[in-house]
Structures are given as structure tokens and as C-alpha cells.
Design a protein around this motif. Structure first.
Motif, PDB file in Angstrom:
ATOM      1  N   LEU A  54      46.283  31.983  38.052  1.00 54.22           N
ATOM      2  CA  LEU A  54      46.000  33.160  37.247  1.00 54.22           C
ATOM      3  C   LEU A  54      47.243  33.447  36.415  1.00 54.22           C
ATOM      4  CD1 LEU A  54      44.328  35.675  36.433  1.00 54.22           C
ATOM      5  CD2 LEU A  54      45.378  36.847  38.377  1.00 54.22           C
ATOM      6  N   TYR A  64      43.468  43.810  29.991  1.00 52.70           N
ATOM      7  CA  TYR A  64      43.694  44.111  31.408  1.00 52.70           C
ATOM      8  C   TYR A  64      43.494  45.593  31.691  1.00 52.70           C
ATOM      9  CZ  TYR A  64      46.027  39.566  31.039  1.00 52.70           C
ATOM     10  OH  TYR A  64      46.327  38.260  30.775  1.00 52.70           O
ATOM     11  N   ILE A  75      38.101  40.002  38.923  1.00 51.70           N
ATOM     12  CA  ILE A  75      38.629  38.737  38.423  1.00 51.70           C
ATOM     13  C   ILE A  75      37.404  37.943  37.985  1.00 51.70           C
ATOM     14  CG2 ILE A  75      39.605  36.526  39.186  1.00 51.70           C
ATOM     15  CD1 ILE A  75      41.729  38.550  38.707  1.00 51.70           C
ATOM     16  N   THR A  96      40.562  34.545  35.374  1.00 54.20           N
ATOM     17  CA  THR A  96      41.214  35.444  34.431  1.00 54.20           C
ATOM     18  C   THR A  96      40.958  36.886  34.826  1.00 54.20           C
ATOM     19  OG1 THR A  96      41.426  36.064  32.106  1.00 54.20           O
ATOM     20  CG2 THR A  96      39.249  35.376  32.827  1.00 54.20           C
ATOM     21  N   ALA A  97      41.887  37.754  34.474  1.00 51.63           N
ATOM     22  CA  ALA A  97      41.728  39.191  34.693  1.00 51.63           C
ATOM     23  C   ALA A  97      41.245  39.867  33.418  1.00 51.63           C
ATOM     24  CB  ALA A  97      43.056  39.802  35.148  1.00 51.63           C
ATOM     25  N   MET A 118      38.526  42.320  42.717  1.00 50.19           N
ATOM     26  CA  MET A 118      39.942  42.033  42.956  1.00 50.19           C
ATOM     27  C   MET A 118      40.358  42.532  44.332  1.00 50.19           C
ATOM     28  SD  MET A 118      42.413  42.888  39.769  1.00 50.19           S
ATOM     29  CE  MET A 118      41.876  42.581  38.134  1.00 50.19           C
ATOM     30  N   VAL A 126      48.399  43.020  39.160  1.00 51.28           N
ATOM     31  CA  VAL A 126      47.962  43.137  37.768  1.00 51.28           C
ATOM     32  C   VAL A 126      48.342  44.506  37.211  1.00 51.28           C
ATOM     33  CG1 VAL A 126      45.963  43.147  36.223  1.00 51.28           C
ATOM     34  CG2 VAL A 126      46.112  41.449  38.042  1.00 51.28           C
TER      35      VAL A 126
END
Length: 180
Positions: A54, A64, A75, A96-97, A118, A126
Motif C-alpha cells: 500500500l 484519502y 481499503i 489502495t486507500a 480498514m 492513513v
């Protein structure tokens, strides 16, 4: 950060699909794996399919922030079906976030994009990245260009010009012998 992707295989709900596959969890900091069986109960099997990295980028902090503001921050796991009849049915392309990046993969229709909640530790990681790197941009309203819409371009659409290659040549210049 390496994220292990857990994929669950369950019996299909229709006669056209023998099995249903779904990404159900991510494992922050997991080691390498290649479709290792984690758990099996009856017809349901969970695999540690892969461990992609990631990556968070400072230019994507708006995405984000949007993802973290969701009711359940997620995620996104991007999968691509393989042609192999034996072995792994999917290749894990990336995690990916960014909901914006996930949407880009959804648009092509070639990949399968799964949302996975998540874990708390990953959510904190994050969030810390966003707190460190996000800069809120001030909204600036664009002004319209002041363009004269009644301008007539010389020679465009002029019926006196017969050749297609000369559509931008002015007839006035042709008469005076100043052709280029």
C-alpha cells in the motif's frame, strides 16, 4: 506498507457460477504469500492470496480525506481474473486507500474492485499520513473569458473558396495576388 489480502471462496449461488470469490480482509504488515489457505470450514475457504504494498502519495491526500470521511473507511482491493484453470483464479493488482483510484479501475470493466473495511491500525496510519501531508486548497471561482462571440474569422466557411485545402485563405488576398 505491505498488506496481505484475504480472499474467501464460497459455493456459487447459481448454476452458472460454481464458486463465488470475495476479498474480505487485509492484514497490515503481512509476509509474502501465494494463495496460502488460512482457514477452511466445509465448502468455505479463506486464502492469503498476495501481499501487495500500500503506497500513499502526498498528491492524493484529497482522495484519502474523502475515503476516511466515509461511514466505514475502506481499503480497495483490485483483482484481475487469470486465464489459468489450475492455481490462482485472480491476480491481486494493487491495494489502495484512494476511492478515486478505485473508481478509475471500475471504469474499465476489466478488473474487480472490492471494498474491505480498514483495520484500526491501518486507519490510524492513513489518518496520520493525511494529517502530516494534507493542505486544504482554497476554492477559487473561475471567471469567464471575455470573448467576443460575434467575431468573423476571415475565410472560414466562405463559399467563394473552392479548394478544401485553402479554407483558411482569405478571398481578398487571392484577388490581390498575395497568395501564400
Amino acid at each position: 506498507m505491505p498488506l496481505g489480502v484475504v480472499i474467501r471462496k464460497t459455493p456459487g449461488a447459481t448454476r452458472w457460477a460454481a464458486w463465488a470469490w470475495k476479498a474480505v480482509a487485509v492484514l497490515p504488515g503481512a509476509g509474502p504469500a501465494d494463495w496460502r489457505v488460512l482457514r477452511s470450514e466445509g465448502d468455505v475457504t479463506e486464502y492469503h492470496a498476495a501481499t501487495p504494498t500500500l503506497e500513499l502519495h502526498g498528491a492524493d491526500t484529497d482522495a484519502y480525506v474523502h475515503g476516511l470521511a466515509a461511514q466505514v473507511p475502506c481499503i480497495y482491493v483490485v483483482l484481475r481474473a487469470t486465464a489459468s484453470t489450475e492455481g490462482a483464479p485472480f491476480e491481486v493488482l494493487l491495494v489502495t486507500a484512494s476511492p478515486y483510484e478505485a473508481q478509475d479501475y471500475c471504469d474499465s470493466g476489466e478488473e474487480i474492485v472490492e471494498k474491505v473495511a480498514m483495520p484500526e491500525g491501518l486507519l490510524a496510519w492513513v489518518s496520520e499520513f493525511v494529517d502530516t501531508h494534507h493542505v486544504e486548497e482554497e476554492f477559487k471561482k473561475r471567471r469567464r473569458d471575455r470573448v467576443d462571440i460575434d467575431v468573423v474569422e476571415d475565410g472560414v466557411g466562405d463559399p467563394r473558396i473552392h479548394q478544401m485545402r485553402d479554407v483558411f485563405r482569405s478571398p481578398a488576398l487571392q484577388r490581390k495576388g498575395r497568395m501564400q
